[in-house]
Design a protein around this motif. Structure first.
Motif, PDB file in Angstrom:
ATOM      1  N   ARG A  80      18.761  -5.489  -0.834  1.00 14.55           N
ATOM      2  CA  ARG A  80      18.465  -6.922  -0.800  1.00 14.55           C
ATOM      3  C   ARG A  80      17.049  -7.157  -0.308  1.00 14.55           C
ATOM      4  O   ARG A  80      16.581  -6.483   0.607  1.00 14.55           O
ATOM      5  CB  ARG A  80      19.470  -7.653   0.089  1.00 14.55           C
ATOM      6  N   PHE A  81      16.391  -8.139  -0.937  1.00 13.80           N
ATOM      7  CA  PHE A  81      14.986  -8.362  -0.612  1.00 13.80           C
ATOM      8  C   PHE A  81      14.661  -9.843  -0.699  1.00 13.80           C
ATOM      9  O   PHE A  81      15.478 -10.656  -1.144  1.00 13.80           O
ATOM     10  CB  PHE A  81      14.090  -7.542  -1.541  1.00 13.80           C
ATOM     11  N   PHE A  82      13.450 -10.186  -0.269  1.00 14.59           N
ATOM     12  CA  PHE A  82      13.025 -11.586  -0.299  1.00 14.59           C
ATOM     13  C   PHE A  82      11.572 -11.683  -0.732  1.00 14.59           C
ATOM     14  O   PHE A  82      10.811 -10.707  -0.660  1.00 14.59           O
ATOM     15  CB  PHE A  82      13.240 -12.258   1.069  1.00 14.59           C
ATOM     16  N   LEU A  83      11.206 -12.860  -1.203  1.00 18.99           N
ATOM     17  CA  LEU A  83       9.823 -13.163  -1.563  1.00 18.99           C
ATOM     18  C   LEU A  83       9.072 -13.484  -0.278  1.00 18.99           C
ATOM     19  O   LEU A  83       9.369 -14.466   0.401  1.00 18.99           O
ATOM     20  CB  LEU A  83       9.796 -14.353  -2.524  1.00 18.99           C
ATOM     21  N   SER A  84       8.105 -12.659   0.068  1.00 15.40           N
ATOM     22  CA  SER A  84       7.407 -12.783   1.345  1.00 15.40           C
ATOM     23  C   SER A  84       6.144 -13.639   1.260  1.00 15.40           C
ATOM     24  O   SER A  84       5.842 -14.392   2.191  1.00 15.40           O
ATOM     25  CB  SER A  84       7.030 -11.385   1.863  1.00 15.40           C
ATOM     26  N   GLN A  85       5.426 -13.546   0.156  1.00 10.52           N
ATOM     27  CA  GLN A  85       4.123 -14.199   0.098  1.00 10.52           C
ATOM     28  C   GLN A  85       3.650 -14.281  -1.346  1.00 10.52           C
ATOM     29  O   GLN A  85       3.964 -13.421  -2.164  1.00 10.52           O
ATOM     30  CB  GLN A  85       3.110 -13.395   0.916  1.00 10.52           C
ATOM     31  N   VAL A  86       2.888 -15.316  -1.657  1.00  9.86           N
ATOM     32  CA  VAL A  86       2.159 -15.380  -2.916  1.00  9.86           C
ATOM     33  C   VAL A  86       0.882 -16.161  -2.668  1.00  9.86           C
ATOM     34  O   VAL A  86       0.886 -17.206  -2.024  1.00  9.86           O
ATOM     35  CB  VAL A  86       2.993 -16.019  -4.060  1.00  9.86           C
ATOM     36  N   GLU A  87      -0.233 -15.625  -3.128  1.00  8.38           N
ATOM     37  CA  GLU A  87      -1.508 -16.313  -3.035  1.00  8.38           C
ATOM     38  C   GLU A  87      -2.349 -15.954  -4.256  1.00  8.38           C
ATOM     39  O   GLU A  87      -2.039 -15.009  -4.984  1.00  8.38           O
ATOM     40  CB  GLU A  87      -2.263 -15.962  -1.756  1.00  8.38           C
ATOM     41  N   GLY A 180     -18.658 -11.224 -14.649  1.00 11.50           N
ATOM     42  CA  GLY A 180     -18.392 -12.540 -14.079  1.00 11.50           C
ATOM     43  C   GLY A 180     -17.352 -13.360 -14.802  1.00 11.50           C
ATOM     44  O   GLY A 180     -17.141 -14.535 -14.458  1.00 11.50           O
ATOM     45  N   ALA A 181     -16.672 -12.790 -15.799  1.00  7.93           N
ATOM     46  CA  ALA A 181     -15.603 -13.532 -16.478  1.00  7.93           C
ATOM     47  C   ALA A 181     -14.453 -13.766 -15.504  1.00  7.93           C
ATOM     48  O   ALA A 181     -14.183 -12.957 -14.620  1.00  7.93           O
ATOM     49  CB  ALA A 181     -15.108 -12.755 -17.698  1.00  7.93           C
ATOM     50  N   ARG A 182     -13.768 -14.877 -15.651  1.00  7.26           N
ATOM     51  CA  ARG A 182     -12.695 -15.220 -14.728  1.00  7.26           C
ATOM     52  C   ARG A 182     -11.555 -14.197 -14.823  1.00  7.26           C
ATOM     53  O   ARG A 182     -11.199 -13.753 -15.920  1.00  7.26           O
ATOM     54  CB  ARG A 182     -12.171 -16.624 -15.000  1.00  7.26           C
ATOM     55  N   ARG A 183     -10.999 -13.846 -13.644  1.00  7.50           N
ATOM     56  CA  ARG A 183      -9.872 -12.929 -13.601  1.00  7.50           C
ATOM     57  C   ARG A 183      -8.952 -13.362 -12.475  1.00  7.50           C
ATOM     58  O   ARG A 183      -8.786 -12.696 -11.468  1.00  7.50           O
ATOM     59  CB  ARG A 183     -10.347 -11.489 -13.394  1.00  7.50           C
ATOM     60  N   ARG A 184      -8.350 -14.549 -12.675  1.00  8.03           N
ATOM     61  CA  ARG A 184      -7.430 -15.096 -11.691  1.00  8.03           C
ATOM     62  C   ARG A 184      -6.087 -14.353 -11.740  1.00  8.03           C
ATOM     63  O   ARG A 184      -5.626 -13.964 -12.812  1.00  8.03           O
ATOM     64  CB  ARG A 184      -7.202 -16.587 -11.950  1.00  8.03           C
ATOM     65  N   SER A 185      -5.486 -14.194 -10.581  1.00  6.94           N
ATOM     66  CA  SER A 185      -4.163 -13.563 -10.515  1.00  6.94           C
ATOM     67  C   SER A 185      -3.389 -14.120  -9.345  1.00  6.94           C
ATOM     68  O   SER A 185      -3.963 -14.669  -8.394  1.00  6.94           O
ATOM     69  CB  SER A 185      -4.285 -12.038 -10.390  1.00  6.94           C
ATOM     70  N   LEU A 186      -2.078 -13.985  -9.428  1.00  8.55           N
ATOM     71  CA  LEU A 186      -1.192 -14.257  -8.303  1.00  8.55           C
ATOM     72  C   LEU A 186      -0.845 -12.922  -7.672  1.00  8.55           C
ATOM     73  O   LEU A 186      -0.339 -12.025  -8.356  1.00  8.55           O
ATOM     74  CB  LEU A 186       0.095 -14.949  -8.765  1.00  8.55           C
ATOM     75  N   LEU A 187      -1.126 -12.773  -6.385  1.00  7.94           N
ATOM     76  CA  LEU A 187      -0.691 -11.591  -5.650  1.00  7.94           C
ATOM     77  C   LEU A 187       0.617 -11.947  -4.957  1.00  7.94           C
ATOM     78  O   LEU A 187       0.653 -12.814  -4.077  1.00  7.94           O
ATOM     79  CB  LEU A 187      -1.749 -11.163  -4.628  1.00  7.94           C
ATOM     80  N   ILE A 188       1.699 -11.276  -5.373  1.00  2.46           N
ATOM     81  CA  ILE A 188       3.045 -11.593  -4.914  1.00  2.46           C
ATOM     82  C   ILE A 188       3.591 -10.405  -4.132  1.00  2.46           C
ATOM     83  O   ILE A 188       3.438  -9.256  -4.564  1.00  2.46           O
ATOM     84  CB  ILE A 188       3.972 -11.901  -6.115  1.00  2.46           C
ATOM     85  N   SER A 189       4.228 -10.664  -2.999  1.00  2.00           N
ATOM     86  CA  SER A 189       4.802  -9.597  -2.183  1.00  2.00           C
ATOM     87  C   SER A 189       6.297  -9.825  -1.994  1.00  2.00           C
ATOM     88  O   SER A 189       6.725 -10.939  -1.684  1.00  2.00           O
ATOM     89  CB  SER A 189       4.122  -9.551  -0.808  1.00  2.00           C
ATOM     90  N   TYR A 190       7.055  -8.746  -2.166  1.00  2.43           N
ATOM     91  CA  TYR A 190       8.498  -8.750  -1.929  1.00  2.43           C
ATOM     92  C   TYR A 190       8.804  -7.712  -0.846  1.00  2.43           C
ATOM     93  O   TYR A 190       8.285  -6.592  -0.889  1.00  2.43           O
ATOM     94  CB  TYR A 190       9.263  -8.389  -3.202  1.00  2.43           C
ATOM     95  N   PHE A 191       9.636  -8.081   0.125  1.00  5.74           N
ATOM     96  CA  PHE A 191       9.974  -7.197   1.240  1.00  5.74           C
ATOM     97  C   PHE A 191      11.475  -6.964   1.281  1.00  5.74           C
ATOM     98  O   PHE A 191      12.273  -7.855   0.961  1.00  5.74           O
ATOM     99  CB  PHE A 191       9.574  -7.819   2.581  1.00  5.74           C
TER     100      PHE A 191
END
Length: 228
Positions: A80-87, A180-191
């Protein structure tokens, strides 16, 4: 070899076009609206990266719960795990290069998983992530990994909507955004659920505002397979 065996052996999976195309504009808008300069975070962030606080956005929350993403994270964590963070993170022009490194598990190997959800097309020219397949579980007696040795690293490339899911002990790094081209991402952590108490102790330092009480059970199978 099954997809699950490949995922465990390689320590990562690249889920191609996992984010619905019609979500991408909303996710990019959430990223851009949430950008905060380094000095506005509890802990200053790297100056050659753009950082976005966006964890309360409903579309971002939905992206963190995509079934294929949760299945891959659950397969790697194994309990079992949870979503810890996203930025949000984006390498600025002329920035973003990182030395190869591990983020490191907390209490046992495999108790933390990261994911990078790419909101723009990505490749070596705009700071794509480099990984070393299979480096998350060194063989007994294997010498320590030389983080200056790039001979086994693979630079990823793909399209907006892809999601890289990986064990935090996998050797990886960001690359220079040369053009310099845009490279946006979501960094998501699961613990793993066992890390929840320690997670709560650091939420303010990490800028976590969202509710992290939801729990997820490992799926019966992890979809997709590692890139070649």
């Amino acid at each position: 070899m099954t997809d699950r065996e490949q995922l465990q052996r390689n320590g990562y999976v690249l889920l191609r076009r996992a984010i619905p195309t019609e979500w991408l504009d909303d996710l990019r808008a959430a990223f851009d609206a949430g950008v905060k300069p380094s000095n506005q975070w509890s802990v200053p962030r790297g100056m050659d990266w753009r950082h976005a606080q966006l964890d309360l956005d409903p579309k971002v929350q939905a992206a963190c719960r995509l079934p294929a993403l949760l299945a891959a994270a659950g397969e790697l964590i194994g309990e079992r795990f949870f979503l810890s963070q996203v930025e949000g993170r984006e390498p600025l022009a002329g920035g973003g290069h990182q030395r190869l490194h591990r983020d490191l598990s907390a209490q046992r190997p495999g108790d933390m998983v990261n994911a990078l959800a790419f909101l723009d097309d990505y490749g070596p020219e705009n700071g794509a992530t480099r990984i070393v397949p299979g480096s998350h579980r060194p063989e007994p007696g294997e010498p320590p990994f030389d983080f200056n040795d790039e001979s086994r690293s693979v630079s990823l490339s793909g399209t907006a909507g892809d999601i890289l899911v990986f064990d935090v002990d996998l050797v990886h790094a960001g690359s220079l955004n040369a053009f310099g081209a845009r490279r946006r991402s979501l960094l998501i952590s699961y613990f793993s659920e066992s890390l929840y108490a320690s997670h709560l102790e650091t939420t303010s330092l990490r800028g976590v505002r969202m509710d992290t009480s939801e729990r997820f059970d490992p799926a019966d199978s992890a979809p997709g397979g590692p890139v070649a």
